[in-house]
Design an enzyme around this catalytic site. Structure first.
Site, PDB file in Angstrom:
ATOM      1  N   HIS A 169      -9.749   1.207   4.048  1.00 54.08           N
ATOM      2  CA  HIS A 169      -8.551   1.430   4.862  1.00 54.08           C
ATOM      3  C   HIS A 169      -8.892   2.404   5.994  1.00 54.08           C
ATOM      4  O   HIS A 169      -9.699   3.314   5.812  1.00 54.08           O
ATOM      5  CB  HIS A 169      -7.431   1.986   3.977  1.00 54.08           C
ATOM      6  CG  HIS A 169      -6.120   2.037   4.679  1.00 54.08           C
ATOM      7  ND1 HIS A 169      -5.790   3.046   5.553  1.00 54.08           N
ATOM      8  CD2 HIS A 169      -5.078   1.174   4.685  1.00 54.08           C
ATOM      9  CE1 HIS A 169      -4.594   2.808   6.047  1.00 54.08           C
ATOM     10  NE2 HIS A 169      -4.135   1.677   5.547  1.00 54.08           N
TER      11      HIS A 169
ATOM     12  N   SER B  44       2.683  -1.764  10.540  1.00 56.17           N
ATOM     13  CA  SER B  44       4.117  -1.791  10.879  1.00 56.17           C
ATOM     14  C   SER B  44       4.767  -3.151  10.630  1.00 56.17           C
ATOM     15  O   SER B  44       5.632  -3.582  11.399  1.00 56.17           O
ATOM     16  CB  SER B  44       4.349  -1.317  12.315  1.00 56.17           C
ATOM     17  OG  SER B  44       3.905   0.027  12.469  1.00 56.17           O
TER      18      SER B  44
ATOM     19  N   GLY C 190       4.536   1.529   4.962  1.00 55.46           N
ATOM     20  CA  GLY C 190       5.866   2.142   4.910  1.00 55.46           C
ATOM     21  C   GLY C 190       6.953   1.254   4.315  1.00 55.46           C
ATOM     22  O   GLY C 190       7.718   1.693   3.441  1.00 55.46           O
TER      23      GLY C 190
ATOM     24  N   GLU D 115      -7.425   4.881   7.105  1.00 56.63           N
ATOM     25  CA  GLU D 115      -7.233   6.305   6.762  1.00 56.63           C
ATOM     26  C   GLU D 115      -8.446   6.827   5.996  1.00 56.63           C
ATOM     27  O   GLU D 115      -8.823   7.986   6.136  1.00 56.63           O
ATOM     28  CB  GLU D 115      -5.924   6.481   5.978  1.00 56.63           C
ATOM     29  CG  GLU D 115      -4.725   6.333   6.916  1.00 56.63           C
ATOM     30  CD  GLU D 115      -3.452   5.799   6.285  1.00 56.63           C
ATOM     31  OE1 GLU D 115      -3.334   5.813   5.046  1.00 56.63           O
ATOM     32  OE2 GLU D 115      -2.579   5.338   7.047  1.00 56.63           O
TER      33      GLU D 115
ATOM     34  N   ASN E  73       0.877  -1.168   0.000  1.00 54.54           N
ATOM     35  CA  ASN E  73       0.000   0.000   0.000  1.00 54.54           C
ATOM     36  C   ASN E  73       0.914   1.218   0.000  1.00 54.54           C
ATOM     37  O   ASN E  73       1.433   1.605   1.039  1.00 54.54           O
ATOM     38  CB  ASN E  73      -0.905  -0.023   1.243  1.00 54.54           C
ATOM     39  CG  ASN E  73      -1.743   1.235   1.359  1.00 54.54           C
ATOM     40  OD1 ASN E  73      -1.802   2.031   0.426  1.00 54.54           O
ATOM     41  ND2 ASN E  73      -2.382   1.411   2.503  1.00 54.54           N
ATOM     42  N   TRP E  74       1.085   1.779  -1.188  1.00 57.67           N
ATOM     43  CA  TRP E  74       2.021   2.910  -1.300  1.00 57.67           C
ATOM     44  C   TRP E  74       1.434   4.194  -0.719  1.00 57.67           C
ATOM     45  O   TRP E  74       2.134   5.187  -0.588  1.00 57.67           O
ATOM     46  CB  TRP E  74       2.415   3.124  -2.772  1.00 57.67           C
ATOM     47  CG  TRP E  74       3.414   2.128  -3.285  1.00 57.67           C
ATOM     48  CD1 TRP E  74       4.021   1.122  -2.579  1.00 57.67           C
ATOM     49  CD2 TRP E  74       3.939   2.052  -4.625  1.00 57.67           C
ATOM     50  NE1 TRP E  74       4.895   0.426  -3.399  1.00 57.67           N
ATOM     51  CE2 TRP E  74       4.858   0.970  -4.650  1.00 57.67           C
ATOM     52  CE3 TRP E  74       3.727   2.773  -5.787  1.00 57.67           C
ATOM     53  CZ2 TRP E  74       5.560   0.607  -5.799  1.00 57.67           C
ATOM     54  CZ3 TRP E  74       4.417   2.412  -6.944  1.00 57.67           C
ATOM     55  CH2 TRP E  74       5.329   1.340  -6.951  1.00 57.67           C
ATOM     56  N   LYS E  75       0.136   4.182  -0.437  1.00 55.14           N
ATOM     57  CA  LYS E  75      -0.534   5.396   0.064  1.00 55.14           C
ATOM     58  C   LYS E  75      -0.228   6.558  -0.891  1.00 55.14           C
ATOM     59  O   LYS E  75      -0.039   6.326  -2.077  1.00 55.14           O
ATOM     60  CB  LYS E  75      -0.122   5.680   1.521  1.00 55.14           C
ATOM     61  CG  LYS E  75      -0.305   4.443   2.403  1.00 55.14           C
ATOM     62  CD  LYS E  75      -0.244   4.738   3.874  1.00 55.14           C
ATOM     63  CE  LYS E  75      -0.428   3.438   4.646  1.00 55.14           C
ATOM     64  NZ  LYS E  75      -0.526   3.640   6.079  1.00 55.14           N
TER      65      LYS E  75
ATOM     66  N   GLU F 274      -6.155  -4.619  10.240  1.00 55.47           N
ATOM     67  CA  GLU F 274      -5.174  -3.559  10.444  1.00 55.47           C
ATOM     68  C   GLU F 274      -5.540  -2.766  11.701  1.00 55.47           C
ATOM     69  O   GLU F 274      -6.339  -1.826  11.623  1.00 55.47           O
ATOM     70  CB  GLU F 274      -5.155  -2.617   9.241  1.00 55.47           C
ATOM     71  CG  GLU F 274      -4.716  -3.291   7.953  1.00 55.47           C
ATOM     72  CD  GLU F 274      -3.995  -2.303   7.041  1.00 55.47           C
ATOM     73  OE1 GLU F 274      -2.881  -2.624   6.606  1.00 55.47           O
ATOM     74  OE2 GLU F 274      -4.526  -1.211   6.803  1.00 55.47           O
TER      75      GLU F 274
ATOM     76  N   GLY G 152       1.672   2.632  10.732  1.00 51.21           N
ATOM     77  CA  GLY G 152       2.619   3.735  10.610  1.00 51.21           C
ATOM     78  C   GLY G 152       3.217   4.175  11.934  1.00 51.21           C
ATOM     79  O   GLY G 152       3.866   5.220  12.017  1.00 51.21           O
TER      80      GLY G 152
HETATM   81  P1  PGA Z   1       2.264   0.535   7.735  1.00 48.49           P
HETATM   82  O1  PGA Z   1       0.846   0.724   7.001  1.00 48.49           O
HETATM   83  O2  PGA Z   1       2.855  -0.737   7.219  1.00 48.49           O
HETATM   84  O3  PGA Z   1       3.064   1.758   7.316  1.00 48.49           O
HETATM   85  O4  PGA Z   1       1.992   0.499   9.192  1.00 48.49           O
HETATM   86  C1  PGA Z   1       0.002  -0.361   6.760  1.00 48.49           C
HETATM   87  C2  PGA Z   1      -1.246   0.131   6.091  1.00 48.49           C
HETATM   88  O5  PGA Z   1      -1.716   1.221   6.439  1.00 48.49           O
HETATM   89  O6  PGA Z   1      -1.802  -0.537   5.200  1.00 48.49           O
END
Ligand code: PGA
Length: 256
Positions: A96, A213, A235, A98, A13-15, A168, A174
């Site tokens: 997600h 993470s 990340g 976010e 997931n490059w966001k 998640e 993150g």
């Molecule tokens: P992260 O994000 O690996 O940076 O914690 C995971 C995600 O939000 O899909």
């Protein structure tokens, strides 16, 4: 790793990261990597078409990070499932945290988006997860089960199994604070039991990914748990060599 019934899946997931130059460098660095699991790269929408063309014929499939729940029309700024399919996208992350937290996506919206994805042949990676406050209040299972129940109002387990479910925990995203393998396994098992209540056979075939993470250093321990079938990686997915190491950890003992 998971179960031999389920081939592991690792999704990047490059966001909201990347550029044509950075994406090109990532693709070059990852191109020689053997991937003993299914691999998806969920890129920002503007890069999906180019990446889908780049990945064509490889074992990597391209995904998006969001879609609109409507088919077409007056939804300025939005992107439909059909458009994603049209440019070669195969997967889409839905719900997600976010999106839920920053853009107000409700359980019902996430369910509608998942349904739209499946109806066009896109494979959804549907995310569920509790906040730190909810965990500390002892409400983890209640929150997650409500999130999954909303999805199962619109999708059968069989339809959901065309994609994947991702656990998640919001407090692990993150933050560098990964759920322990025990904490993650406990929730994955509860999710699978909830799916099995509807459709026991398919629940055993549905992949449940862990996200939050995940790094090369902790991936193998997480993926070794019986109900953890891969990961959704934020990340660490931006660094091709780290993502490759996480894919390798998922390939360990799994079904091919
Ligand atoms: P992260 O994000 O690996 O940076 O914690 C995971 C995600 O939000 O899909």
């Amino acid at each position: 790793m998971g179960s031999p019934l389920r081939r592991p899946l690792v999704a990047a997931n490059w966001k909201m990261n990347g550029s044509r130059a950075a994406n090109g460098a990532w693709v070059s660095a990852f191109s020689g990597v053997d991937t003993p699991c299914d691999v998806v790269v969920a890129a920002p929408a503007v890069y999906v078409a180019e990446l889908a063309a780049t990945f064509a014929g490889t074992r990597v499939e391209c995904g998006a990070q969001n879609l609109n729940e409507h088919q077409a029309g007056a939804y300025t700024g939005e992107i439909s499932a059909e458009m994603l399919v049209d440019v070669g996208c195969r997967w889409v992350i839905v719900g997600h945290s976010e999106r839920r937290q920053l853009y107000g996506e409700s359980n019902a919206t996430v369910a509608s988006k998942s349904e739209r994805a499946v109806s066009t042949g896109l494979r959804p990676i549907v995310c569920v997860g509790e906040t730190l406050e909810e965990r500390e209040a002892g409400r983890t299972f209640q929150v997650i089960q409500a999130q999954l129940a909303a999805i199962l109002e619109l999708l059968s387990v069989d339809e959901l199994a065309q994609g994947a479910l991702a656990y998640e925990p919001v407090w692990a995203i993150g933050t560098g604070r990964t759920a322990t393998p025990d904490q993650a396994q406990e929730v994955h098992a509860a999710l699978r039991a909830q799916l099995a209540d509807r459709d026991a056979g398919t629940a055993m075939a549905l992949r449940i990914l862990y996200g939050g993470s995940v790094k090369p250093a902790n991936a193998a321990d997480l993926f070794a748990r019986p109900d953890i079938d891969g990961g959704l990686i934020g990340g660490a997915s931006l660094i091709a060599s780290d993502f490759a190491a996480i894919c390798a950890a998922a390939g360990g003992t799994a079904a091919r």
